[in-house]
Scaffold this active site. Structure first.
Site, PDB file in Angstrom:
ATOM      1  CE  LYS A  53     -51.879  22.448  44.426  1.00 13.60           C
ATOM      2  NZ  LYS A  53     -50.453  22.733  44.507  1.00 13.60           N
ATOM      3  CD  GLN A  97     -48.525  25.713  45.445  1.00 12.72           C
ATOM      4  OE1 GLN A  97     -49.112  24.667  45.739  1.00 12.72           O
ATOM      5  NE2 GLN A  97     -48.395  26.111  44.204  1.00 12.72           N
ATOM      6  CG  ASP A 120     -46.199  18.356  45.037  1.00 11.91           C
ATOM      7  OD1 ASP A 120     -47.055  18.431  44.130  1.00 11.91           O
ATOM      8  OD2 ASP A 120     -45.992  19.256  45.861  1.00 11.91           O
TER       9      ASP A 120
HETATM   10  N1  GUN Z   1     -46.122  25.111  42.118  1.00  9.38           N
HETATM   11  C1  GUN Z   1     -46.556  25.009  40.839  1.00  9.38           C
HETATM   12  N2  GUN Z   1     -46.983  23.758  40.580  1.00  9.38           N
HETATM   13  C2  GUN Z   1     -46.829  23.053  41.717  1.00  9.38           C
HETATM   14  C3  GUN Z   1     -47.118  21.703  42.075  1.00  9.38           C
HETATM   15  O1  GUN Z   1     -47.585  20.877  41.275  1.00  9.38           O
HETATM   16  N3  GUN Z   1     -46.836  21.376  43.361  1.00  9.38           N
HETATM   17  C4  GUN Z   1     -46.287  22.254  44.251  1.00  9.38           C
HETATM   18  N4  GUN Z   1     -46.022  21.822  45.473  1.00  9.38           N
HETATM   19  N5  GUN Z   1     -46.012  23.507  43.944  1.00  9.38           N
HETATM   20  C5  GUN Z   1     -46.288  23.903  42.684  1.00  9.38           C
END
Ligand code: GUN
Length: 297
Positions: A53, A97, A120
């Site tokens: 990311k 995350q 998100d």
């Molecule tokens: N963990 C797995 N997929 C995601 C996501 O799309 N966003 C976040 N913040 N954590 C995750």
């Protein structure tokens, strides 16, 4: 029939090029879209997602503020950091995350993020807005799945879609998005899960199967009809001594067998994965655009 591969890397690259132009335009008006990324603990899969990311932000000229915190971080400290980013004008998106360590209450953390910076799309305000069809940040993986389908020319209106998996991150929001009365919806949706009596009975009649169960070989060739469109959201590490890392990534679908019956199929890796990050960039740019609009009105 041998399936055509839906190339997530290619679709993602095209969208990222569009986003890079938008970032340049925003910068010329004095705003650099900024994303705060928060990772608590050392989960290896989460570490690689977060690194990807941060790299993606840099590639399109965005600012990212990277926060890697020890596993023992208290909930209070995490909430304080979120409160700081909620008011930081350089930050337009906040990503915590998931999963978080067990001693931290995930619901409270997600609630603490300003819904206007919730790129998100996990805050209940954004989830609620999405469900009733109002303007909202859409969760990245489901939104990426829909973009892949649309950009591959798949007709969603009236299509029978079966989603296998009911997580808050993928299954539930995707089902909601696909039933919206809009260009990105109008499908007839069934959601299967661990308590579904006969999953194959549902998948066999569906035009589009979306696998998001988190288990290899959840979808086998006997479970699908000829010409089906397959989207594989699964990312599973399976041991493989032949690989340098000792493992390889597979999805939830028995790819070699199912690709002999499907018309279109996403690979793992290189399918949905690159789209998830792209939609995160998309939401952050959108948030920065909203800020600019609010400043100039
Ligand atoms: N963990 C797995 N997929 C995601 C996501 O799309 N966003 C976040 N913040 N954590 C995750």
């Amino acid at each position: 029939m041998t399936a055509k591969i839906i190339d997530g890397k290619q679709v993602a690259a095209q969208m990222r090029a569009e986003l890079k132009d938008k970032v340049a335009q925003l910068k010329s008006k004095g705003i650099t879209p900024g994303l705060a990324v928060i990772l608590v603990g050392q989960d290896p899969a989460s570490q690689s997602y977060v690194t990807a990311k941060e790299k993606a932000c840099a590639e399109i000229g965005m600012h990212s503020d990277d926060n890697r915190l020890p596993a023992e971080t208290t909930q209070e400290a995490l909430l304080e950091l979120i409160a700081h980013f909620n008011t930081d004008p350089k930050i337009h998106g906040i990503l915590v995350q998931l999963p978080l360590p067990k001693h931290i209450n995930e619901d409270q953390v997600l609630l603490a993020i300003d819904p206007n910076k919730d790129v998100d799309g996990f805050h209940p305000v954004n989830v609620g807005r999405m469900v009733v069809g109002q303007d909202a940040f859409l969760p990245c993986t489901p939104h990426g799945v829909i973009q892949l389908l649309l950009r591959s020319g798949v007709e969603l209106a009236g299509a029978e879609v079966v989603i296998v998996g009911r997580s808050n991150i993928v299954g539930k929001p995707l089902a909601n998005m696909l039933i919206q009365k809009s260009r990105t919806g109008n499908a007839t949706v069934t959601v299967c899960h661990t308590r579904t009596k006969n999953i194959a009975e549902h998948t066999r009649r569906s035009d589009i199967v979306i696998a998001a169960a988190g288990r290899p070989n959840t979808i086998t060739a006997e479970m699908v009809k000829d010409g089906v469109v397959i989207i594989d959201v699964g990312v599973n590490r399976v041991e493989d001594a032949a690989k340098k890392k000792g493992y390889r990534l597979v999805g939830d679908v028995d790819f070699p067998a199912v690709s002999q019956k499907a018309s279109l199929i996403t690979p793992v890796p290189g399918g949905v994965g690159p789209m998830t990050i792209t939609m995160l960039l998309y939401n952050t740019v959108l948030s920065a655009e909203k800020t600019l609009k609010a400043l100039s009105s």
